[in-house]
Design an enzyme around this catalytic site. Structure first.
Site, PDB file in Angstrom:
ATOM      1  N   GLY A 158       0.816  -1.212   0.000  1.00  0.00           N
ATOM      2  CA  GLY A 158       0.000   0.000   0.000  1.00  0.00           C
ATOM      3  C   GLY A 158       0.841   1.251   0.000  1.00  0.00           C
ATOM      4  N   ASN A 168       1.508   3.537  -2.291  1.00  0.00           N
ATOM      5  CA  ASN A 168       1.265   4.638  -3.219  1.00  0.00           C
ATOM      6  C   ASN A 168       0.629   5.852  -2.555  1.00  0.00           C
ATOM      7  OD1 ASN A 168      -1.091   2.566  -3.478  1.00  0.00           O
ATOM      8  ND2 ASN A 168      -1.998   4.528  -4.063  1.00  0.00           N
ATOM      9  N   GLY A 206      -0.728   7.731   1.624  1.00  0.00           N
ATOM     10  CA  GLY A 206      -0.906   7.643   3.063  1.00  0.00           C
ATOM     11  C   GLY A 206       0.309   7.151   3.823  1.00  0.00           C
ATOM     12  N   SER A 235      -4.442  -1.383  14.552  1.00  0.00           N
ATOM     13  CA  SER A 235      -5.140  -0.157  14.943  1.00  0.00           C
ATOM     14  C   SER A 235      -5.416  -0.207  16.436  1.00  0.00           C
ATOM     15  CB  SER A 235      -6.463  -0.027  14.181  1.00  0.00           C
ATOM     16  OG  SER A 235      -7.329   0.923  14.778  1.00  0.00           O
ATOM     17  N   TYR A 279     -14.075  -4.132  10.223  1.00  0.00           N
ATOM     18  CA  TYR A 279     -12.771  -3.467  10.139  1.00  0.00           C
ATOM     19  C   TYR A 279     -11.992  -3.702  11.436  1.00  0.00           C
ATOM     20  CZ  TYR A 279      -9.195   0.159  10.237  1.00  0.00           C
ATOM     21  OH  TYR A 279      -8.000   0.827  10.348  1.00  0.00           O
TER      22      TYR A 279
END
Length: 331
Positions: free
Chosen positions: A44, A46, A48, A173, A198
């Site tokens: 991931g 690309n 943030g 998280s 999530y």
């Protein structure tokens, strides 16, 4: 790393320091050791947190493989990393974590031209989309956030075992502490709630990272497994997948309170590079509620360290992905 008057040895700023006592400066990207000669895969990468992580590692001399689903976005990210930094070394490779065939293809391509890997940052994720399934029929958040990273780690473990100070950093998280893994409904066929699933996927990340640490340690592997969470950070995660109230709250109402990706990436950068970071550590922000601040060691939720949960998730993940980890013999 210096110590303050309270002898606090955590990487973040000192807590509970008496008035007038010396306060230790928080860990920043400027303290990343020289990464020259090290090879890192960041999923991931690309945008943030992934982009901020890849940029920081590349600017400290590492060779960074941007593992991305959209190669055009990946190429734009790579151009941004190298702009003004001619020595930055990056490459783009396609990886769709929600498709186990893509995970296997990525691993095969890496094995074809690499003999070792030093860092794997399991960063990519989806947040609270409407219910859908992966290419192999798994609930999409569980597939992308956990199963894809489980399979990727297992397939690359042999390359990592040959690395220099090799580490796997899995991003979870703070929400993992309030989640519960319902092994009877991992696909959400009975009752699907976007944020609940999530949170479950982030608990799965935490359980996996801790169980991986336990198994690596037991086998005597040189690879370290660490965990990190970014606190509350403004990224595309809050706006690209959620809909309705979730998107409104996290993507608009609370967004001004969020820290920038460069700050949110510090815990995973610390876990990936700091010499004093220990296998099994969870690194998160040191501020109130762990929402922002400098990286420090924080506590895993009880479910994340439960041995029975770890073993059961491992078995389920092996069955769902077909990937078996090959650990060296103990001793």
């Amino acid at each position: 790393m210096t110590q303050d008057a309270t002898q606090n040895t955590t990487p973040g700023a000192a807590r509970g320091t008496a008035p007038g006592a010396t306060r230790k400066q928080g860990w920043t990207a400027e303290r990343i050791p020289d990464q020259t000669g090290r090879v890192a895969v960041v999923t991931g990468a690309n945008s943030g947190l992934g982009l901020a992580t890849a940029r920081a590692l590349a600017h400290r001399g590492g060779h960074v493989i941007l593992a991305v689903r959209d190669e055009e976005k990946g190429r734009r990210a790579a151009a941004g990393i190298t702009a003004g930094h001619a020595g930055a070394s990056v490459e783009v490779r396609r990886l769709d974590l929600a498709d186990l065939d893509s995970v296997r293809a990525f691993s095969a391509s890496l094995h074809a031209d690499r003999t070792r890997l030093d860092v794997l940052v399991n960063n990519a994720g989806l947040m609270a989309p409407p219910r859908s399934t992966s290419a192999q029929g798994h609930e999409l958040q569980f597939a992308c956030n956990h199963l894809g990273h489980f399979a990727l780690t297992g397939l690359l473990l042999d390359l990592l075992a040959g690395g220099r100070d090799p580490r796997v950093v899995t991003v979870t998280s703070v929400n993992h502490r309030k989640a519960h893994l319902d092994f009877d409904d991992l696909n959400g066929e009975r009752a699907y709630r976007p944020m609940t699933f999530y949170d479950r996927s982030k608990l799965a990340n935490a359980v996996f990272g801790h169980e991986l640490h336990r198994r690596l340690t037991a086998s005597g592997s040189p690879v370290r497994s660490l965990l990190a969470h970014p606190g509350y950070t403004a990224t595309h995660l809050q706006t690209s997948s959620p809909t309705g109230l979730v998107k409104l709250v996290f993507g608009t109402v609370l967004r001004p309170l969020a820290q920038r990706p460069e700050a949110g990436a510090l815990p995973q950068l610390y876990a990936a590079t700091a010499p004093e970071a220990r296998g099994g550590d969870l690194i998160g922000p040191d501020g109130r509620g762990e929402l922002r601040g400098a990286p420090t060691r924080v506590e895993l939720g009880p479910s994340a360290t439960d041995t029975a949960t770890g073993r059961r998730l491992w078995e389920v993940s092996e069955g769902s992905t077909g990937v078996r980890f090959r650990f060296p013999a103990a001793g």
